[in-house]
Design an enzyme around this catalytic site. Structure first.
Site, mmCIF file in Angstrom:
data_model
loop_
_atom_site.group_PDB
_atom_site.id
_atom_site.type_symbol
_atom_site.label_atom_id
_atom_site.label_comp_id
_atom_site.label_asym_id
_atom_site.label_seq_id
_atom_site.Cartn_x
_atom_site.Cartn_y
_atom_site.Cartn_z
ATOM 1 N N LEU A 44 0.870 -1.174 0.000
ATOM 2 C CA LEU A 44 0.000 0.000 0.000
ATOM 3 C C LEU A 44 0.903 1.218 0.000
ATOM 4 C CD1 LEU A 44 -2.682 -0.906 2.726
ATOM 5 C CD2 LEU A 44 -2.985 -0.908 0.255
ATOM 6 N N ASP A 45 0.506 2.261 -0.725
ATOM 7 C CA ASP A 45 1.263 3.506 -0.693
ATOM 8 C C ASP A 45 1.374 3.992 0.750
ATOM 9 O OD1 ASP A 45 1.324 3.426 -3.458
ATOM 10 O OD2 ASP A 45 -0.316 4.871 -3.707
ATOM 11 N N GLN A 46 2.445 4.678 1.061
ATOM 12 C CA GLN A 46 2.691 5.112 2.440
ATOM 13 C C GLN A 46 1.533 5.906 3.042
ATOM 14 O OE1 GLN A 46 6.635 6.477 3.165
ATOM 15 N NE2 GLN A 46 6.173 7.199 5.209
ATOM 16 N N VAL A 48 -1.580 5.643 2.428
ATOM 17 C CA VAL A 48 -2.824 4.868 2.403
ATOM 18 C C VAL A 48 -2.865 3.939 3.619
ATOM 19 C CG1 VAL A 48 -4.176 3.168 1.090
ATOM 20 C CG2 VAL A 48 -2.931 4.981 -0.110
#
Length: 194
Positions: A44-46, A48
């Site tokens: 997951l993107d940081q 998110v």
């Protein structure tokens, strides 16, 4: 569950990330001298938040990675997006990831470097801000953020892909980080088959 702001995995010495935290947890719990195995299946993107699945051994990691490759690991999200949306829809684009600036853009289908991206959404609340359920069909860099921004509905709290209007709305609604949460994962358990 990965909180917003915590990296899934990082190479920076001393930075905290999910993989390191899980290894430390297993190391303390299992009282072993060996480094515990953590098989990262997806990221997951940081900024998110939400659910991640990791494997505790290589056999499970292999089976889970195969499910991901075969599109048998279903990832679902909820998001707050700026603007009104139809009740439901499908977003299909070709995305180009620019690693130099850690960003992605929508490109034409003819662009040889672009990768196909698809998601399905359902709007649960449709006002100035729409609450949206999303099923990710492909998993591209910043896919949800880029595809909604491209259609004119950037995610609240997304300063990278947002517009002046969506950024202002984020401030008014006190949204300080990307309003995106991985809220449901569906897969076959690699050991029990459930």
């Amino acid at each position: 569950y990965k909180p917003s702001g915590l990296a899934t995995q990082t190479n920076r010495l001393g930075d905290v990330d999910v993989v390191s935290e899980l290894k430390n947890y297993r190391f303390q719990k299992e009282k072993t001298n060996n480094e515990p195995y953590i098989g990262l299946i997806h990221r997951l993107d940081q900024p998110v938040e939400g659910l991640l699945v990791v494997a505790k051994n290589q056999a499970a990691a292999k089976k889970m990675s195969e499910q991901l490759e075969k599109k048998q690991l279903d990832k679902h999200y909820v998001a707050l997006v700026y603007g009104k949306l139809p009740q439901e829809g499908i977003l299909e684009n070709w995305l180009l990831h620019d690693k130099k600036i850690n960003s992605a853009i929508v490109v034409s289908k003819e662009n040889k470097e672009g990768k196909y991206a698809k998601l399905i959404f359902q709007a649960m609340k449709k006002e100035e801000i729409s609450l949206v359920q999303i099923q990710l069909i492909t998993g591209r860099h910043h896919q949800i953020r880029v595809q909604f921004a491209h259609r004119g509905n950037p995610l609240l709290g997304d300063s990278k892909y947002g517009t002046k209007e969506s950024n202002q709305s984020s401030k008014e609604h006190k949204v300080r980080t990307i309003a995106l949460c991985a809220d449901k994962l569906e897969f076959v358990h690699p050991t029990t088959g459930e």
